[in-house]
Design a protein around this motif. Sequence first.
Motif, short mmCIF file in Angstrom:
data_model
loop_
_atom_site.label_atom_id
_atom_site.label_comp_id
_atom_site.label_asym_id
_atom_site.label_seq_id
_atom_site.Cartn_x
_atom_site.Cartn_y
_atom_site.Cartn_z
N SER A 127 0.84 -1.21 0.00
CA SER A 127 0.00 0.00 0.00
C SER A 127 0.86 1.25 0.00
O SER A 127 0.55 2.24 -0.67
CB SER A 127 -0.91 0.02 1.23
N ASP A 143 -5.69 -0.82 -4.91
CA ASP A 143 -5.11 -1.45 -3.74
C ASP A 143 -6.07 -2.49 -3.20
O ASP A 143 -7.05 -2.16 -2.56
CB ASP A 143 -4.80 -0.39 -2.68
N GLU A 144 -5.78 -3.77 -3.49
CA GLU A 144 -6.63 -4.88 -3.09
C GLU A 144 -8.09 -4.63 -3.41
O GLU A 144 -8.94 -4.64 -2.52
CB GLU A 144 -6.45 -5.18 -1.59
MG LIG Z 1 -2.20 -2.84 2.17
#
Ligand SMILES: [Mg+2]
Lengths: 241, 1089
Positions: A57, A178-179
């Motif tokens: 991240s 991000d994910e």
């Molecule tokens: Mg993360």
Amino acid sequence: MTPSDNSNHANVAVRAVEVHKIVRVGEGSLSIINGITLDVPCGQMLAIVGPSGSGKSTLMGLLGGLDTPSKGRIYLDGIDISDMNEFHLTRVRNEKIGFVFQFFHLIPTLTALKNVALPIRFAVHPKYDPHERARELLTLLGMADRTHHLPRQLSGGQQQRVAIARALANDPPILLCDEPTGNLDRKSGQQVIDALKEIRRRLNTTVIVVTHDLTIAEQMDRVVSLEDGQLTEDRSIELER
Amino acid sequence: MQRLLFYTEHSLNDLRIGRLRTLFAVLCIAAGVAVVVSLQTLGDMMMEKLTTNLQELNRGDINIIPPMPGVERQGDTEPAKNAGLIEPAGAGAFVFTDKGIREIERWIKERDPDAVVSYRHQFARSPLANAGLSKEGQDETEPVIGLVIEVKDVQGNPVYPIYGEIRTEDGQLLSDVMREPTDIVVSDNAADEHDLKIGDQVNLGGAGDRLFTIRGIVPIEAEALTDNFVTTIFGFYYVDLSAVPLYTDYDPSLVTDEVDGNRYAGQLYVRLSDTDPEQVRLFAQQLQNRYPFVNARTTADLRDRNSQIATALKNLMLIMGLVSLLIGGVGIINTMLVVVARRTVEIAVLKTIGLQARQVTLLFMIESVLMGILGGVVGVPFGLFAAWALRGFAGQVWGTELDWVFSSGAVIRGFLLGIIITTIFGFLPTLIAGQVRPGNVLRPNDTQLPSTGIWQSLLVMTVIFVTLGLIAWTILGNGISPDPASRWSIVSVGAVLALSLGMGGAAVAAGRPFLKRRPQDLGTMGKIGRYVLLTIGTLFQTGLQGVLFFAIGVILIALVTTHLTVPTVLGALIVGVLIGLLLSLNGLRTQPSLAMTMGGGLVGFAAMVVLGGAIGAAMGWPAYEWLHKSNPDTWQTIVDVSMNIALVEAALILVALLFAVLWLLVELTSRFPSLGLPDVKVSLRALSSNRWRVSSTLLGFIIGVLALSLVTMLAIAVKRLFEISLEDTLGGNVFVATGFTSEETQNSLVNVLETTDGVHSYTLVTNYITDFVELRKADGRVMKRTDLIAVIGRSAGGDLKRTQHLTNFFDLTVGQMDGRSVTSTLPDKNFDEGNRQLNAGDAGERVIVITGNEAVLAAGIEAGDILVLEFPSSGEILKFRVVGVSDERLGDIQSAAGSPIYAPIDAFSQTRPNAIGAVVDIDESQIGRLRRRLSTEVDYTFVIEAKRLSELAQRLIDQFTLLPFLVSILTLITGGVVIANSVALSTMERRREIGIMKSLGVQRERVLSMLLIENGLMGFLGGLIGVGASVLLLIQIWAWIFEGDLTDAIPIGTALGLMALCIGISVVAAMLTAWGASGEKPLNVLRYE
Ligand SMILES: [Mg+2]
Ligand SMILES: Nc1ncnc2c1ncn2[C@@H]1O[C@H](COP(=O)(O)OP(=O)(O)O)[C@@H](O)[C@H]1O
């Protein structure tokens, strides 16, 4: 805005050179990213994988201009953003980057349509009419019948698709996710990934996806692995384009 | 435009979704707005009352006032007195004589044959000593003010009042009911107080056994607004001119004891045939030129005076309302901080998609402004309602009935101030919102609020100071105006402060990018540069702190003393350096070494002072030179505004100090042992984790508590003080006044006092009217009247008003002088060395004791001086040797019953006194007997018990504290709302915690009790500090005014009651907001998050 460094290839969308990120934690300091160098060509779909806490991240934040590196250079579309101040970074984010997050992060008080229109409304030189564009994008993502719903009236997968539409609002060359499937069941997750692939195909957007899920990573053009803030593996995947 | 729409829509949605918190935040502002609106509306109603119907208020187009203290006049009184137009009526006041009235009336009629002249005469200036009313067959005489009026003129037309009409409660005119000389009309407050009804027969002081009949009752308003405020306290009766001969015991004017049936007038009222203002003004001008000793007041003059009074009143009330609003502002800060904290992720998202910091700030600013608007919308009706409901109270203070007036000015002021205050107070949180890092979006659990940078803080401070300074300026104008030199220093200190802050900020900002890099990343030059920058940074930082405290010190000193002297500035300098250094120790943790920090601090401080001073002077001086010369008005405005900004700075610094103290106290409290009780433990932890909010809430609450407790306790304490000290000061428990001043009266009075059982001792008191001739100092210097005024003027620092005030006191003091028998009770006074009380050996000597009040001290009167006084009634001039200047600060209480100057009674052989009385120390049970004997054996007497006097004093105090009491209650209510808001916020923040506790099986009652303990503790702290501070203040005031020793006058019971009230308010506030939260289903709460 900083003029592009002419040593860069015009077809590199994201370039990181020896990037470090050190944060102060209480009395001491913690090195989260330790010298990452990475080129992402235009139109590539890149997966970043790695264990929790490896700095994925943080790296995304740096690439997307949410934060500045302690050391090293980052170029977006040929523009050096490493030393930019917050004001210019904000413009870069508005024009060059679309973000998609694990927790969707839609503005809870605004309808789907208004969420998508928001980045256009705050663009310095808007390229589109906010509502028209928003409707168009929502239709593209199969959300045409949900334009006037509030986020809490939508399922997770639907929210994420609205978030993707919002990320695409100003037609950015780069999409950072991000994910994006981290909070979704497998089916909705796959729908989101399909949507991203479709977008890349149609708009030639560079897409970087952070994920835990190897089946998702395998669907990208290229996978890099991150461990303790360093790249440990970088392999390209041959796919039926 | 579209963005603005988005901001508004977003804010409205947010307000709607956060219903409860919006409600409380809005209530905080609404409470403040309501206080402002209600007080301003009351002020406007008062203004309306005082500036309309001016002819009625003035009782005529022109109101001719004889010489009296505090009333302007052009010429000397002497010629008029010699011509018999006026006569002294005691205490520096004069009345028109019959001759005077006739002459002025003739003069007026010559110029305007159709003019009507009427008059009113007040019997005596002190109703306690000279007038009174008793119901038939009762011993007790109640003090009341007697007003002689001319009900009808010779032709039988009603002439009092000339303008407007006075009607009795059953709707009749004075001329309808006052037909016989013995018909009187009383005011409603006198009727209530003495239980009088129409048809009752009463005795009137001065009129012997003659019975008068009450024919009507009129509202007190009939006189209260016409220069006769004192009637609101004592009440009055009207009696017709034709009744004057019935006053056989004494002359209503109290000048001589010959009853001659003459008229006397305290004021003459004139109605002109041409009421054009310009004509009236000219007429008044001519009248005043012809009779330079009078004050001819036109309706226009009255309007000016009244609107001045009303404006001052309104401004005072505006300031009081503003305090409430500021307290309400605390609620806004707290709410906005919570809102921002709960939405950091959302803010980060907005930034991610391209909102700039200032746009985020604007977004939240709009939200807080919307709250301000809502607060206004809710507060205005409340305020109007409060004004409507409270107008009776307010009227009672001013002795009038206030008519309902809708004041759009009040509404607009309240509304705008509400929005301004909300904006100011929302500013800091919204700036913080702008500072949220976009990276936060990647770490949603990290909800810590960012701190504002140095620039933001500076901006906030500047905006707050300047805005509040401007508001203060519009209210106060140049009200706070120490001498020019101090003004100049204050303004320049302010400039230095601002500049230093700016320079420090610039240095830090310039060095920042450098400092951000780690030393190992830099080359040698870079390392040196970094080191240099670090040093400069430290220098500035510590220097800045030093300068800040230095400036604070100087500002405070300047404001408190209005004089800057070298020692005080040096003192501030030293304190500033010390505090700066102390703070720089704090830098040790991050800075290389102690030596460097200390040295840096010192050098930096010196550099800052010199540099700041130089720049301030370099920029300020030319500006001053240029502006001051070319545009003095603008310069003056700048100075005035700066003064107010400095005032706000000082006030806010005080508030900040108080806040720091509270913060520490909260911290300490949260460390209390929890005694093993889990509830207490949780509550204490909550207090500690919300220190900021708890302290700021307490701050707001405490101001209300402090105001209320100070007002109530001061009132109670002063009342009690009267009870305690009045007898001591008087030297007895009963005061006897007589109407006659003959030797016979004196003898029979002494006879009664000598032969009544239960009289322990008595002091004969005779009052003389005197004029100050000169003061001969021991060293041979002589001080004439003009010298006296000059000396007092110098001591008052050239302040004309003050000089007049002090000299006035002198006039009053010398105006009445006691003769006291020295063989018995004398007032209980303190004397310094070389001074003494009168004693038996002084009998027959011309020695006097004089109260060492401000005026006397200013005049420099000392034991051994010779005071030369003239007695106008006999023309005698006597020399008195001062033996004692008493150390006495109760002069005002004392002068109610006697004079602050007294000599042995036989020192005045030739001169007849102007009044005779006695101070008697007698058994309580014998007072009735004494009263009866006096009424039969001495011609006219009037007995006042000390108790009664203190009762009156209490009534007076009640009257004067009513308004402050009201205001402080309103302030406290605002404080209570802010507490409720804070409770609501903390329960909201802890919904999750509560949900978890409940899912773990904790009962609702337990959850509730934790919240109650927490807030009860907060109320307790607030009460302790607020009430405690006011007790301390009270003790301080006591020590200062009365030289200590009177601490038992402090109402401990009331203090405890007030504390209980505080705890009650916060517990109720907690109940209201916590009940719902504690009852919530755990699942709901957890899902909500
Ligand atoms: Mg993360
Ligand atoms: N601002 C920060 N302050 C302190 N620690 C941080 C900060 N940002 C990230 N970290 C830490 O750095 C590590 C990497 O975080 P992150 O990039 O979120 O990892 P990932 O996304 O791969 O799980 C984690 O241990 C995290 O706690």
